[in-house]
Structure formats: C-alpha cells, structure tokens
Scaffold this motif. Structure first.
Motif, mmCIF file in Angstrom:
data_model
loop_
_atom_site.group_PDB
_atom_site.id
_atom_site.type_symbol
_atom_site.label_atom_id
_atom_site.label_comp_id
_atom_site.label_asym_id
_atom_site.label_seq_id
_atom_site.Cartn_x
_atom_site.Cartn_y
_atom_site.Cartn_z
ATOM 1 N N HIS A 1 58.135 10.507 -12.423
ATOM 2 C CA HIS A 1 58.719 9.757 -13.334
ATOM 3 C C HIS A 1 57.519 8.873 -14.003
ATOM 4 O O HIS A 1 56.528 8.543 -13.706
ATOM 5 C CB HIS A 1 59.724 8.728 -12.402
ATOM 6 N N VAL A 2 57.956 8.675 -15.492
ATOM 7 C CA VAL A 2 56.923 7.984 -16.313
ATOM 8 C C VAL A 2 57.742 6.750 -16.945
ATOM 9 O O VAL A 2 58.752 6.531 -16.579
ATOM 10 C CB VAL A 2 56.479 8.841 -17.310
ATOM 11 N N ARG A 3 56.644 5.540 -17.268
ATOM 12 C CA ARG A 3 57.127 4.168 -17.812
ATOM 13 C C ARG A 3 56.781 4.555 -19.232
ATOM 14 O O ARG A 3 55.634 4.584 -19.753
ATOM 15 C CB ARG A 3 56.365 3.328 -17.067
ATOM 16 N N VAL A 4 57.616 3.927 -20.066
ATOM 17 C CA VAL A 4 57.273 3.734 -21.538
ATOM 18 C C VAL A 4 56.484 2.806 -21.982
ATOM 19 O O VAL A 4 55.490 3.153 -22.959
ATOM 20 C CB VAL A 4 58.865 3.652 -22.237
ATOM 21 N N GLN A 5 56.546 1.689 -21.688
ATOM 22 C CA GLN A 5 55.882 0.392 -22.131
ATOM 23 C C GLN A 5 54.247 0.721 -22.094
ATOM 24 O O GLN A 5 53.589 0.690 -23.286
ATOM 25 C CB GLN A 5 56.021 -0.869 -21.694
ATOM 26 N N PRO A 6 53.606 1.247 -20.924
ATOM 27 C CA PRO A 6 52.291 1.527 -21.119
ATOM 28 C C PRO A 6 52.027 2.716 -22.044
ATOM 29 O O PRO A 6 50.728 2.567 -22.593
ATOM 30 C CB PRO A 6 51.972 2.217 -19.626
ATOM 31 N N VAL B 1 60.444 -9.465 -30.859
ATOM 32 C CA VAL B 1 61.113 -8.596 -30.044
ATOM 33 C C VAL B 1 62.612 -8.754 -30.646
ATOM 34 O O VAL B 1 63.092 -9.958 -30.542
ATOM 35 C CB VAL B 1 61.046 -8.622 -28.832
ATOM 36 N N VAL B 2 63.354 -7.852 -31.153
ATOM 37 C CA VAL B 2 64.930 -8.087 -31.663
ATOM 38 C C VAL B 2 65.608 -7.172 -30.812
ATOM 39 O O VAL B 2 65.262 -5.904 -30.744
ATOM 40 C CB VAL B 2 64.907 -8.042 -33.121
ATOM 41 N N ARG C 1 57.695 -8.985 -25.103
ATOM 42 C CA ARG C 1 57.264 -10.134 -25.810
ATOM 43 C C ARG C 1 55.722 -10.250 -25.678
ATOM 44 O O ARG C 1 54.990 -10.592 -26.931
ATOM 45 C CB ARG C 1 58.034 -11.527 -25.234
ATOM 46 N N SER C 2 55.247 -10.096 -24.734
ATOM 47 C CA SER C 2 53.385 -10.345 -24.601
ATOM 48 C C SER C 2 53.078 -9.077 -25.375
ATOM 49 O O SER C 2 51.999 -9.413 -26.080
ATOM 50 C CB SER C 2 53.048 -10.284 -23.058
ATOM 51 N N PHE C 3 53.751 -7.948 -25.381
ATOM 52 C CA PHE C 3 53.172 -6.788 -26.160
ATOM 53 C C PHE C 3 53.021 -7.026 -27.478
ATOM 54 O O PHE C 3 52.099 -6.923 -28.097
ATOM 55 C CB PHE C 3 54.258 -5.564 -25.806
ATOM 56 N N LEU D 1 53.018 -6.037 -33.404
ATOM 57 C CA LEU D 1 53.724 -5.146 -34.181
ATOM 58 C C LEU D 1 55.342 -5.564 -33.636
ATOM 59 O O LEU D 1 55.581 -5.767 -32.586
ATOM 60 C CB LEU D 1 53.296 -3.829 -33.498
ATOM 61 N N PRO D 2 56.080 -5.400 -34.573
ATOM 62 C CA PRO D 2 57.555 -5.653 -34.559
ATOM 63 C C PRO D 2 57.945 -4.632 -33.102
ATOM 64 O O PRO D 2 57.694 -3.436 -33.437
ATOM 65 C CB PRO D 2 58.389 -5.300 -35.584
#
Ligand code: SF4
Length: 367
Positions: A168-173, A243-244, A205-207, A213-214
C-alpha cells in the motif's frame, strides 16, 4: 441517478468551461493526482476543451502502476512455491514483473487467484486450510482500510494459513516529491477526492504553505473536475495558494475517522519504492509488529529479485507528468491494452490506458 446525473449536465459543463477560459489570462499547468480523474478528463474531452487555458498533466495516482517490480516479483515467487496461493485483484495479475506477470505465472502452473476484496481472500483461506493464502495488497489510502479490516478479521479467526504482501502507498509524500522536484511543471494540484474521503485534507495545509501550490480536492464527474479546475485557476490568477474542498459530498477535512483508526491499529508508515519514481520517504504502509504473523515478507524469505524496470517503458516519465502517454514511441503500436509493455497501459486507472481508450484516435492511432 442522484449524485451522478447532476454532475454530468452538459449545460453546467459548458458554463464552467467558458468561465475557466474567461478567467485564465495565461495557460496554467495543473496536475490531477488520481488516475480516476485522468480517465474522467479524457473521457469527457475536458483536456481538449480547455486546451487554451489549462495544460493538464497526469499524476502518479494509479495504484497498480506504481506497485514496484520487487513486490510483483515476490508475489510471483510465492505463487510458484508448493502449498502457497497468491490472491489479488484482476488488474494486478496483468502487470508485467521483471520476467513475467502473475497471469503468466498462473498459466505456467503457479497458484494465482483473483479476488474482489481482501475479505474474499480471508474467506478463501478459511475454505482452503491446506493451502497458505497470501493476499497481494495494493492501492492508496482508499483500499488500505479494507486490507486492515481483513487483517483484523484474520486475527479474530486465528487463521494460521493467511498472510499479506502489503504494497500500500500514500499519496501525499508522492505529491511532496513532485512538488520539490526541480524540473516540476506543476502550478496547482487537483487533489484525489477518494483518497481525501479516507485520509482527509487537513494535512495539505502545511504542504500548501511550504510549496505555495494550490491543492483543490476534486471529484471524478465532469462538473466536479471543471469546478476543481476553475477554483485552481482562480487561485493562481489571484496569486493565492490554498486548500479548498470541491468534493464536499464525500470528503471532509478530518477524513473518515473510523477508517483512519483501523488503519492506525494495523499499519505503520514506511519508506516505499514506487515503480517509476524510486523510493519515497514515508510513501507507504507496512503491518505493525503486532500483526507480524500476517506479514508475508516476514513469514517467507524474500526472493533474490534482480528487479529492473523495462528500459522500453517510460512509465516513470508518464507518472510524473514529464510526458503524455502519446509521446511514448511504443504507445498504440508495441504497447496496447491487449499487449501492454508497462503498468499504465494495464490498469483501469492508468494514464496510457486512458489515452488509448479515449484519445488515441485524436493522435492518429487506430484502435
Ligand atoms: S505506452 Fe506503454 S510502454 Fe509507453 S509508457 Fe505507457 S505503458 Fe509504458
């Protein structure tokens, strides 16, 4: 159909297309993170409708595509061992490993089965006590909770003949890696709606602060996609990065709290190699030590894999948005869904498969 028809209305789409074109004073480059979004954009011709205002590049959000070669080779190795059966989703069986696919392993007398859910795998193990059943678990935060539930069920049943090969993998990283890359073209992200439904979007939000970048959480129907693109273009035109959430009918800031609690019980975060992208720090999940008895990597010795991606397939360039699938010289000739050279042409969420299905004729490929 409620929640679908209203997000496919042609008049609403036309209005949004006009507004995006009217708002954009220059051509912005956006990345949709998820393969399901790529298919939606291609299927409804949104990429061409917005050509003058937005350049859409396709991200690494196809779980089958990014499953590393080493994991496929290990699944193949296990399927060839006496008394072991590997079970996984149908898409996964067709992805080439370094020598063959799981489907070819099955044709060569390996023990491979298709299942439709991790709980099917648990049931199969219960019904076949003389075999050791290994579930090859792939996917993002969207499928990881179901795998976690299956691990806990196997624990409750005290199954001795069941384990998981967890990839399994994580998107945000992965988004962090792309955003930090020097040659990144991305000016805004369409966040993966399904992943955010599970994992939430607070962590972006921290990203957003770090990379300016939006990130716009976006669904999969044409009105969803166009609404997300419009929000992204508005932010860029106004020099904002926020972030929206444009997928409010499904995603919430904190995500699915129950699913996250189950995942936290079963997994810990680990570095994980992604096919075509290399090892991503914090890019995956593995089983926590308390579930080690269900960890196929601990139970079985790793095969000596000389895993190396095909030099012919440019999946790494496709998955990072550096090229469009049609820019790969093998697209539509040596590489087709019937005879794929790489995972992005196999998977139902792969960008190459999306182009082949919806856009190949635009590029002079006969399908
Ligand atoms: S078209 Fe085929 S060979 Fe080319 S990048 Fe896509 S999957 Fe790989």
């Amino acid at each position: 159909m409620k929640y679908v028809d209203e997000f496919r209305q042609p008049e609403a789409c036309q209005r949004l297309i006009q507004e995006i074109c009217h708002t954009a004073t220059r051509r912005w480059t956006l990345m949709e993170v998820c393969g399901g979004q790529t298919h939606g954009l291609l299927r409804y011709g949104i990429d061409t409708a917005l050509e003058s205002a937005v350049r859409l590049i396709h991200g690494p959000g196809c779980p089958v595509c990014v499953t590393p070669l080493e994991a496929i080779d290990m699944a193949i190795d296990l399927a060839q061992r006496p008394g072991v059966t590997v079970v996984s989703f149908g898409d996964m069986l067709r992805v080439p490993g370094s020598r063959e696919s799981l489907l070819e392993t099955r044709a060569n007398c390996g023990h491979v089965r298709i299942v439709y859910s991790p709980l099917d795998a648990v049931r199969f193990a219960r019904e076949h006590p003389d075999e050791h059943v290994v579930f090859f678990a792939v996917g993002f935060e969207t499928t990881a909770p179901a795998t976690a539930v299956a691990v806990r069920q196997a624990g409750e049943l005290a199954l001795e003949n069941f384990s998981m090969l967890v990839a399994h993998v994580r998107v945000q990283p992965a988004m962090e890696m792309l955003a930090a890359s020097r040659d990144s073209l991305v000016q805004g992200f369409l966040g993966a709606g399904h992943v955010c439904t599970v994992a939430g979007f607070d962590s972006y939000r921290s990203f957003v602060e770090k990379y300016r970048l939006p990130v716009v959480v976006t669904g999969f129907e044409p009105v969803d996609l166009l609404t997300g693109i419009l929000e992204c273009v508005r932010q860029l035109e106004q020099g904002r990065a926020e972030v929206v959430n444009c997928y409010g009918r499904s995603a919430a800031a904190a995500g699915n709290v129950e699913a996250l609690a189950i995942m936290d019980d079963v997994y810990e975060i680990c570095d994980r190699p992604w096919r075509g992208l290399g090892t991503i720090p914090g890019g995956g999940f593995r089983l926590r030590p308390k579930w080690a008895r269900f960890d196929a990597e601990r139970r079985f010795q790793r095969c000596e894999a000389s895993a190396r991606d095909s030099a012919e397939c440019r999946s790494g360039d496709v998955l990072t948005g550096r090229i469009k699938p049609t820019e790969c010289e093998h697209f539509g000739n040596r590489c087709t869904p019937e005879s794929p050279l790489g995972a992005p042409m196999v998977s139902a969420e792969g960008a190459c498969a999306a182009y082949y299905r919806y856009a190949a004729s635009r590029n002079g490929v006969k399908v």
